[in-house]
Design an enzyme around this catalytic site. Structure first.
Site, PDB file in Angstrom:
ATOM      1  CG  HIS A 128      82.052  71.211  -2.651  1.00 52.53           C
ATOM      2  ND1 HIS A 128      81.458  70.344  -1.779  1.00 52.53           N
ATOM      3  CD2 HIS A 128      81.669  70.823  -3.885  1.00 52.53           C
ATOM      4  CE1 HIS A 128      80.740  69.471  -2.459  1.00 52.53           C
ATOM      5  NE2 HIS A 128      80.845  69.729  -3.739  1.00 52.53           N
ATOM      6  CD  GLU A 157      85.003  62.740 -10.228  1.00 64.04           C
ATOM      7  OE1 GLU A 157      84.496  61.684  -9.811  1.00 64.04           O
ATOM      8  OE2 GLU A 157      84.365  63.773 -10.418  1.00 64.04           O
TER       9      GLU A 157
END
Lengths: 366, 431
Positions: free
Chosen positions: A164, A95
């Site tokens: 999440h 990322e």
């Protein structure tokens, strides 16, 4: 308000609309229900990216699984086949690296659309979103702008656990230099994503995984390839006169259902879909509160320092003398998201919570 | 450590294309360990010293330490590495870097400059060696130690000095400061305070070069040079970018300015394997180690790396062994570094070395060098006067340039700013 120019001929406009019709027929059999057209949020996003990529060759997509896998949530389905691997990049799981690469490419004039598999993973890249993207136009005194879009699902899904499920609207919306958008319906998704890709500044585009499969009616105007929604303007989804419910993303659906329940009890609720968290449309919110005198704000994220806190502060600062009741704030529970289904339901705002808070604001219950 | 692997595994071919291939396949012979590479001996144990020695002797790898190459080239052709004009250009650039930084220190102690100021004294050979080979459209990305990179890239001394004073005539109108030197005109893409932050941004700029060439079919041969330090080489983003740059074959050169110290942390205390150039081949790109106190050696390596990148052969990792004569920043008391180490490197001052080379090879006369020094002195003084006389930014500048689009409300479908639409209502914060 929408400023749509349907008759305008743009590059490939005609071709795009023919292609669109063919693709919709293949992808979504429900698009052409008898009477009003419907479209899922997933198709709306896909069509928005597709059209922007065909209109401007500088737009490209990068992220994990966006190419061969057709997108982790199938948002980028078909793009690799159509535009090739030079415009749809499957990145390694890095990322920080690929976000930084996107920002660097934007510095040099390209227009990346960076996908995060969920915004939780954006925390690994947040240095680039904030320090290299958001602040650059200011630090360079206008020399270097960053026309990049960071998009992906945000907030709670179903049973995915604490790491999440976090909502990042408040985090990103607190940073000057970023624009933060949160669509609800298919029309929102299409219009806002197209506006975001065309925008010369960094935009954080917060989608919602559970909305991807939902169908919404969509107008002909919205299907036009030059359709764009304004950034920084909220939409009044339902007009009312007794209480204002302000929210964004999935909670708009809950608020609309709550408004129907309230209507049965004689309370007319006005539901505002924020669409844009930064810039926040304070004018619309305050105008509505001055009309109804009561405010209920709803969000899925953690309560402390959340989007609702900012809305409440804004209303108290600007429309204090118009308020007839204390401002109500509904947010997710102040805990990391639990896994068990019943606990997860308890940790998130539900329709009953919105109904209860609205009644409280109307002094119809404790 | 290298000795954990059989030496032959390291030579498992990193395919190197291009005409220089045979040269790069020569066995490596690093300078003997008594040379400065190992830094302060205080923190070095006898065992690690022995291990390094051993690995130097037995390792064969497809990359080569350039000292040897340069010496061979010189003795082979018996010709000079630079012309007189190039020599003067390099000298002037290094003197500009040195004088400018010295003036910064003076101004800081007089209170004209404030905040964080990180000076580049001693490392000029790296900046000059690389940047003087670039064109205006090539990009440079740096760290907080970026004054000299900006100057070498072409940003005027006046603009940089005014920026440091926080004046409106600075290259970023006083909004960036010492650590954020941006210049779109000269393609100086910053100036980043977080170490490792500039590397992915540089990789992105290189990515856009390749994209323009292959997708937009534009004529684009621009390369990007990313400068960063030894401390950054332990940061995850560095490895992520080495991977992606090699994977996508991007036209980028990763230049490590290994000055052995990250504030007060010695490179040897922080790194499991201190030889940074070795990390290049692990990702499939050449890794080169060069003496960063010698501008001519740096320039030779830079030429090769830049040519490789322009030919589309991908990235290169260059480790420059260099040293900063001052502390990490002007606020750093610099107590941890050994005086002997400092003295050793001071004796290898790159400016003195270039001067010696130019005079011994009869390229220039001393008087010409003196006149350059005088010219630069005047330039820097003039820059200070200019900065002093410039006004501070106006109040209205506080809220400007947050967004490229004036009020942040996006662009309408007709391509104009929404806030210019007469039917638009804005309603956001006013100060």
């Amino acid at each position: 308000m929408l400023g749509i120019l349907r008759q305008r001929a743009i590059d490939g406009g005609l071709a795009a609309s023919t292609l669109r019709k063919t693709r919709f027929a293949l992808v979504s059999a429900r698009s052409y229900a008898a009477g009003a057209k419907e479209m899922t949020v997933r198709d709306a996003l896909n069509s928005a990216i597709d059209e922007e990529m065909s209109a401007d060759p500088k737009v490209f997509v990068m992220g994990e699984e966006v190419g061969q896998y057709q997108g982790a949530y199938k948002i980028t389905k078909g793009l690799l086949e159509k535009y090739g691997p030079e415009r749809v990049y499957d990145t390694p799981i890095t990322e920080a690296g690929f976000t930084g690469i996107g920002v660097g490419a934007a510095y040099a004039g390209l227009k990346p659309v960076v996908e995060f598999m969920t915004f939780n993973f954006s925390m690994q890249a947040i240095d680039h979103i904030i320090n290299s993207a958001a602040k650059s136009n200011y630090m360079s005194a206008g020399q270097i702008n960053v026309p990049i879009v960071f998009r992906g699902p945000n907030g709670a899904a179903a049973g995915v656990g604490a790491q999440h499920s976090q909502c990042y609207a408040a985090w990103y919306a607190s940073v000057p230099g970023l624009k933060v958008l949160a669509p609800y319906s298919a029309e929102d998704a299409r219009g806002l994503l197209k506006a975001a890709i065309r925008d010369p500044d960094p935009v954080v585009f917060l989608e919602n995984e559970l909305l991807y499969g939902e169908s919404f009616p969509i107008s002909e105007e919205a299907l036009d390839s030059s359709f764009c929604l304004p950034i920084g303007k909220a939409k009044i989804e339902r007009e009312g006169k007794d209480v204002t419910i302000v929210t964004f993303s999935k909670m708009v659906g809950f608020a609309l259902k709550a408004a129907e329940k309230l209507a049965e009890e004689g309370i007319s609720a006005e539901v505002i879909n924020l669409r844009s968290i930064r810039p926040l449309d304070r004018a619309t919110i305050n105008a509505s509160v001055r009309k109804t005198s009561r405010l209920v704000t709803v969000e899925e994220g953690f309560p402390q320092h959340g989007v609702c806190a900012e809305i409440c502060a804004s209303v108290v600062e600007e429309s204090f003398s118009y308020l007839d009741a204390p401002v109500e704030r509904i947010a997710g529970a102040d805990v990391p998201m639990p896994y068990a289904a019943n606990l997860e339901r308890l940790a998130l705002p539900q329709i009953e919570d919105i109904v209860r808070a609205s009644k409280r604001a109307c002094y119809r219950s404790k | 450590m290298a000795t954990a692997f059989a030496p032959t595994k390291l030579t498992a071919t990193v395919p190197l294309h291009g005409s220089q291939e045979n040269r790069l396949l020569l066995p490596i012979r690093l300078a003997p360990p008594s040379s400065s590479f190992l830094g302060s001996t205080r923190s070095l144990t006898v065992n690690s010293l022995r291990r390094l020695n051993h690995s130097n002797a037995t390792r064969r790898s497809p990359v080569v330490a350039v000292q040897e190459v340069v010496k061979e080239k010189q003795s082979a052709n018996n010709s000079l590495l630079i012309t007189k004009e190039e020599g003067l250009e390099l000298y002037e650039d290094m003197i500009l870097g040195r004088s400018f930084e010295d003036m910064c220190a003076q101004m800081y102690y007089r209170g004209k400059m404030f905040g964080f100021v990180h000076l580049y004294n001693g490392q000029e050979a790296v900046s000059t060696g690389f940047i003087k080979l670039l064109t205006k459209s090539d990009s440079v990305v740096s760290t907080y130690r970026d004054h000299v990179h900006a100057l070498s890239k072409g940003v005027s001394a006046r603009a940089v000095m005014s920026e440091l004073f926080g004046k409106v005539t600075g290259c970023c109108r006083g909004q960036g400061g010492s650590m954020h030197m941006f210049s779109k005109e000269h393609n100086m893409l910053g100036g980043f305070a977080f170490i490792g932050e500039g590397i992915p941004v540089a990789t992105g700029a290189a990515f856009s070069s390749k994209y323009r060439r292959e997708v937009l079919k534009q004529d684009c041969e621009d390369v990007t040079v990313a400068f960063f330090g030894d401390g950054t080489c332990n940061n995850g983003q560095f490895y992520e970018c080495l991977n992606m740059a090699a994977l996508y074959k991007l036209p980028i050169i990763f230049v490590v300015e290994n000055n052995l110290w990250a504030i007060g942390m010695s490179h040897l205390r922080a790194t499991s394997d201190p030889e940074i150039w070795k990390k290049g081949p692990a990702f499939g790109m050449p890794g080169v180690h060069v003496d960063g106190m010698d501008v001519l050696k740096v320039r030779e390596v830079a030429k090769e790396a830049v040519t490789r990148a322009r030919r589309g052969e991908g990235p290169t990792l260059v480790e420059c062994e260099t040293y900063r004569f001052r502390g990490h920043s002007l606020a750093d008391p610099d107590e941890l570094r050994d005086a002997a180490e400092k003295a050793k490197y001071a004796a290898r001052d790159p400016i003195a070395a270039l001067k010696k080379y130019l005079i011994e090879n009869k390229l220039v006369k001393e008087a010409e060098l003196k006149s350059i020094e005088k010219k630069i002195d005047e330039l820097v003084e003039e820059a200070v006067e200019f900065a002093d006389a410039s006004p501070q930014p106006g109040r209205s500048q506080l809220l400007e340039n947050v967004f490229a689009d004036p009020k942040g409300f996006g662009i309408g479908p007709d391509g104009r700013y929404r806030c210019e639409d007469p039917k638009f209502t804005e309603g956001t914060a006013q100060v």
